[in-house]
Design a protein around this motif. Structure first.
Motif, PDB file in Angstrom:
ATOM      1  N   THR A  83       0.847  -1.185   0.000  1.00  0.00           N
ATOM      2  CA  THR A  83       0.000   0.000   0.000  1.00  0.00           C
ATOM      3  C   THR A  83       0.887   1.240   0.000  1.00  0.00           C
ATOM      4  O   THR A  83       1.794   1.355   0.820  1.00  0.00           O
ATOM      5  CB  THR A  83      -0.909   0.033   1.245  1.00  0.00           C
ATOM      6  N   VAL A  84       0.613   2.146  -0.931  1.00  0.00           N
ATOM      7  CA  VAL A  84       1.341   3.407  -1.017  1.00  0.00           C
ATOM      8  C   VAL A  84       0.315   4.526  -0.842  1.00  0.00           C
ATOM      9  O   VAL A  84      -0.651   4.612  -1.608  1.00  0.00           O
ATOM     10  CB  VAL A  84       2.086   3.550  -2.360  1.00  0.00           C
ATOM     11  N   LEU A  85       0.528   5.360   0.173  1.00  0.00           N
ATOM     12  CA  LEU A  85      -0.441   6.405   0.499  1.00  0.00           C
ATOM     13  C   LEU A  85      -0.080   7.755  -0.111  1.00  0.00           C
ATOM     14  O   LEU A  85       1.056   7.965  -0.551  1.00  0.00           O
ATOM     15  CB  LEU A  85      -0.554   6.535   2.020  1.00  0.00           C
ATOM     16  N   ARG A  86      -1.029   8.646  -0.097  1.00  0.00           N
ATOM     17  CA  ARG A  86      -0.921   9.967  -0.719  1.00  0.00           C
ATOM     18  C   ARG A  86       0.348  10.697  -0.278  1.00  0.00           C
ATOM     19  O   ARG A  86       0.791  10.574   0.852  1.00  0.00           O
ATOM     20  CB  ARG A  86      -2.141  10.813  -0.401  1.00  0.00           C
ATOM     21  N   GLY A  87       0.925  11.440  -1.230  1.00  0.00           N
ATOM     22  CA  GLY A  87       2.098  12.232  -0.942  1.00  0.00           C
ATOM     23  C   GLY A  87       3.402  11.463  -0.942  1.00  0.00           C
ATOM     24  O   GLY A  87       4.455  12.042  -0.693  1.00  0.00           O
ATOM     25  N   SER A  88       3.361  10.178  -1.228  1.00  0.00           N
ATOM     26  CA  SER A  88       4.571   9.354  -1.210  1.00  0.00           C
ATOM     27  C   SER A  88       5.294   9.405  -2.544  1.00  0.00           C
ATOM     28  O   SER A  88       4.677   9.529  -3.594  1.00  0.00           O
ATOM     29  CB  SER A  88       4.224   7.898  -0.895  1.00  0.00           C
TER      30      SER A  88
ATOM     31  N   ALA B  24       6.348  -7.032  -0.473  1.00  0.00           N
ATOM     32  CA  ALA B  24       4.962  -7.482  -0.344  1.00  0.00           C
ATOM     33  C   ALA B  24       4.376  -7.052   0.990  1.00  0.00           C
ATOM     34  O   ALA B  24       5.025  -7.162   2.030  1.00  0.00           O
ATOM     35  CB  ALA B  24       4.892  -8.998  -0.488  1.00  0.00           C
ATOM     36  N   THR B  25       3.187  -6.535   0.955  1.00  0.00           N
ATOM     37  CA  THR B  25       2.358  -6.072   2.072  1.00  0.00           C
ATOM     38  C   THR B  25       2.924  -4.867   2.827  1.00  0.00           C
ATOM     39  O   THR B  25       2.363  -4.457   3.833  1.00  0.00           O
ATOM     40  CB  THR B  25       2.006  -7.186   3.088  1.00  0.00           C
ATOM     41  N   ALA B  26       4.008  -4.273   2.361  1.00  0.00           N
ATOM     42  CA  ALA B  26       4.568  -3.098   3.037  1.00  0.00           C
ATOM     43  C   ALA B  26       3.619  -1.910   2.913  1.00  0.00           C
ATOM     44  O   ALA B  26       2.857  -1.796   1.962  1.00  0.00           O
ATOM     45  CB  ALA B  26       5.924  -2.748   2.447  1.00  0.00           C
ATOM     46  N   LEU B  27       3.692  -1.021   3.898  1.00  0.00           N
ATOM     47  CA  LEU B  27       2.904   0.216   3.908  1.00  0.00           C
ATOM     48  C   LEU B  27       3.863   1.385   3.772  1.00  0.00           C
ATOM     49  O   LEU B  27       4.767   1.556   4.593  1.00  0.00           O
ATOM     50  CB  LEU B  27       2.117   0.339   5.212  1.00  0.00           C
ATOM     51  N   VAL B  28       3.664   2.203   2.731  1.00  0.00           N
ATOM     52  CA  VAL B  28       4.491   3.386   2.506  1.00  0.00           C
ATOM     53  C   VAL B  28       3.619   4.620   2.712  1.00  0.00           C
ATOM     54  O   VAL B  28       2.592   4.780   2.048  1.00  0.00           O
ATOM     55  CB  VAL B  28       5.088   3.391   1.081  1.00  0.00           C
ATOM     56  N   SER B  29       4.052   5.487   3.641  1.00  0.00           N
ATOM     57  CA  SER B  29       3.290   6.715   3.905  1.00  0.00           C
ATOM     58  C   SER B  29       4.178   7.949   3.800  1.00  0.00           C
ATOM     59  O   SER B  29       3.811   9.024   4.253  1.00  0.00           O
ATOM     60  CB  SER B  29       2.646   6.643   5.292  1.00  0.00           C
TER      61      SER B  29
END
Length: 89
Positions: A47-52, A62-67
């Motif tokens: 998952t890659v979130l806004r502003g990244s 796999a399954t990492a969260l990028v904020s």
């Protein structure tokens, strides 16, 4: 959203450029772009979130969260599940 060349975005990836301001009484929309650099790989179900920004040749596991931003050539991995020594009952 900007996606460079020779990028691999694997199955089930979520690129989310929008959200809401939970502190706002009107729950205002809050969005920002995502930039994926040349040669980057975003692996399954990450998952890659806004502003990244994902730098060139970076790997998001796999399954990492990028904020935030991932520097060029970096490897970002999700925490791994680890067995415990004792079994809870």
């Amino acid at each position: 959203m900007t996606i460079g060349s020779d990028v691999c975005i694997s199955q089930g990836v979520l690129l989310c450029t929008g959200s809401h301001d939970r502190r706002s009484p009107t729950f205002e929309f809050d969005n920002a772009p995502i930039v994926v650099g040349d040669g980057a790989w975003i692996a399954a179900r990450a998952t890659v979130l806004r502003g990244s920004t994902i730098g060139h040749d970076a790997v998001v596991g796999a399954t990492a969260l990028v904020s935030d931003s991932v520097r060029p050539g970096a490897l970002v991995l999700a925490p791994r599940a680890r067995p415990t020594d004792a079994v809870s009952r």
